[in-house]
Motif scaffolding. Structure first.
Motif, short mmCIF file in Angstrom:
data_model
loop_
_atom_site.label_atom_id
_atom_site.label_comp_id
_atom_site.label_asym_id
_atom_site.label_seq_id
_atom_site.Cartn_x
_atom_site.Cartn_y
_atom_site.Cartn_z
N GLU A 49 43.80 32.83 33.98
CA GLU A 49 43.96 32.90 32.52
C GLU A 49 42.82 33.69 31.88
N ASN A 50 41.59 33.43 32.35
CA ASN A 50 40.44 34.14 31.78
C ASN A 50 40.50 35.63 32.05
N LEU A 51 40.92 35.99 33.23
CA LEU A 51 41.04 37.41 33.56
C LEU A 51 42.10 38.09 32.69
N GLN A 52 43.17 37.39 32.43
CA GLN A 52 44.20 37.94 31.57
C GLN A 52 43.67 38.17 30.16
N ARG A 53 42.91 37.21 29.64
CA ARG A 53 42.34 37.34 28.30
C ARG A 53 41.35 38.51 28.24
N LEU A 54 40.58 38.67 29.28
CA LEU A 54 39.61 39.77 29.30
C LEU A 54 40.32 41.12 29.34
N ARG A 55 41.35 41.20 30.13
CA ARG A 55 42.10 42.46 30.21
C ARG A 55 42.71 42.81 28.85
N GLU A 56 43.21 41.80 28.16
CA GLU A 56 43.80 42.04 26.84
C GLU A 56 42.77 42.57 25.85
N ARG A 57 41.52 42.20 26.06
CA ARG A 57 40.45 42.65 25.16
C ARG A 57 39.81 43.94 25.62
N GLY A 58 40.29 44.48 26.72
CA GLY A 58 39.76 45.75 27.19
C GLY A 58 38.45 45.63 27.95
N THR A 59 38.12 44.42 28.39
CA THR A 59 36.88 44.23 29.15
C THR A 59 36.99 44.86 30.53
N LYS A 60 35.93 45.53 30.96
CA LYS A 60 35.89 46.10 32.30
C LYS A 60 35.60 45.00 33.31
N ILE A 61 36.41 44.92 34.36
CA ILE A 61 36.28 43.87 35.36
C ILE A 61 36.11 44.52 36.73
N ARG A 62 35.10 44.06 37.46
CA ARG A 62 34.86 44.57 38.81
C ARG A 62 34.83 43.39 39.79
N PHE A 63 35.54 43.53 40.90
CA PHE A 63 35.54 42.52 41.95
C PHE A 63 34.74 43.03 43.15
N GLY A 64 34.27 42.10 43.98
CA GLY A 64 33.54 42.49 45.18
C GLY A 64 32.20 43.13 44.91
N VAL A 65 31.57 42.76 43.78
CA VAL A 65 30.29 43.35 43.42
C VAL A 65 29.15 42.45 43.92
N ASP A 66 28.35 42.97 44.79
CA ASP A 66 27.19 42.26 45.32
C ASP A 66 26.02 42.49 44.37
N CYS A 67 25.50 41.42 43.78
CA CYS A 67 24.43 41.56 42.79
C CYS A 67 23.14 42.07 43.40
N THR A 68 23.04 42.06 44.73
CA THR A 68 21.84 42.60 45.37
C THR A 68 22.01 44.06 45.76
N GLN A 69 23.19 44.63 45.45
CA GLN A 69 23.47 46.03 45.78
C GLN A 69 24.20 46.69 44.61
N LEU A 70 23.65 46.56 43.42
CA LEU A 70 24.34 47.05 42.23
C LEU A 70 24.49 48.56 42.22
N ALA A 71 23.57 49.25 42.82
CA ALA A 71 23.66 50.72 42.85
C ALA A 71 24.90 51.17 43.61
N ASP A 72 25.38 50.35 44.54
CA ASP A 72 26.57 50.70 45.31
C ASP A 72 27.84 50.50 44.49
N ALA A 73 27.77 49.69 43.44
CA ALA A 73 28.96 49.34 42.66
C ALA A 73 29.19 50.27 41.48
N PHE A 74 28.13 51.01 41.09
CA PHE A 74 28.25 51.83 39.89
C PHE A 74 27.75 53.25 40.16
N GLU A 75 28.56 54.21 39.74
CA GLU A 75 28.14 55.60 39.85
C GLU A 75 27.01 55.85 38.83
#
Length: 253
Positions: A49-75
């Motif tokens: 439900e929360n993911l659906q609400r976020l998508r409706e608001r245009g929030t960017k959602i990323r899965f599989g993001v390791d907080c110790t390797q953030l440079a790998d998740a974002f260009e």
């Protein structure tokens, strides 16, 4: 000041992201991430439900993001976040303080790669975990997560600490590691705010010179004394000798 680009890491059921999204200025870009894959969250109706609400608001959602390797998740063009928030980090299950310290250390080092120069890192910890004087009760240092020391490994300093106000984020339900049903106890929790530290300009060793009879001898300043000796003239005196003086080419006595 409200962040222009906000990054949430370690989201469990995305209830914090939903609560925050309701209070943000429309000009703020919100990116919510979690370590889990979409399939891991499918069985959780709250997360769906929360993911659906976020998508409706245009929030960017990323899965599989390791907080110790953030440079790998974002260009490169996706980085420069003004604020990064990590609420109640934990390695899971019965992980000891050493493992959780390591998690924090790697997280802060990772933040340095994607945070704007004037950005902030917010880390919420349960009561007593941080190991700062703000904790009540205060744990023994060796039994805390030593958050200030871990942040320093990433080049950050503690700028502020204040109570974590879960009343300000209605609907937020803190979940355990990998969205386990068991929640953390967040009464008395604290939010720790870190900013980049100024670059350390280390003192350079000087050269000492001494004249014995008619010969000059030189030797480097002992490492243990670098930055500790006054560089104004005179520097210091030793019994039975004349005073040390700072000269352009080093020190003479």
């Amino acid at each position: 000041m409200a962040p222009r680009r906000l990054l949430l890491v370690g989201e469990g059921n995305f209830s914090f992201a939903v609560a925050v999204s309701e209070t943000l200025d429309p000009s703020t870009s919100l990116t919510a991430t979690c370590l889990q894959r979409p399939a891991d969250l499918t069985p959780d109706p709250v997360a769906r439900e929360n993911l659906q609400r976020l998508r409706e608001r245009g929030t960017k959602i990323r899965f599989g993001v390791d907080c110790t390797q953030l440079a790998d998740a974002f260009e490169l063009h996706e980085r420069e976040f003004d604020r990064i928030c990590f609420n109640f980090p934990h390695c899971g299950r019965k992980a000891g303080v050493a493992r959780n310290r390591d998690l924090l250390a790697k997280f802060f080092q990772s933040c340095a790669d994607v945070l704007a120069e004037e950005g902030e890192v917010h880390v919420a910890l349960c009561r007593g975990q941080g190991g700062t004087p703000a904790d009540n009760p205060t744990r023994e240092w060796h039994n805390s997560w030593q958050v200030v020391a871990m942040a320093a490994l990433g080049g950050f300093i503690l700028s502020d600490v204040h109570p974590f106000s879960y009343e300000a984020v209605p609907g937020y339900k803190c979940t355990g590691y990998r969205s386990q049903d068991k929640s953390f106890h967040i009464e008395g929790a604290l939010n720790h705010i870190f900013t980049r530290s100024l670059p350390f300009e280390g003192s350079q060793p000087r050269i000492f010179k001494i004249k014995l009879d008619d010969r000059w001898f030189s030797f480097p300043e002992p490492e243990a004394l670098v930055g500790k000796l006054n560089r104004e003239k005179p520097v210091f005196s030793l019994p039975g000798t004349v005073t040390f003086y700072q000269l352009p080419f080093g020190l003479i006595f």
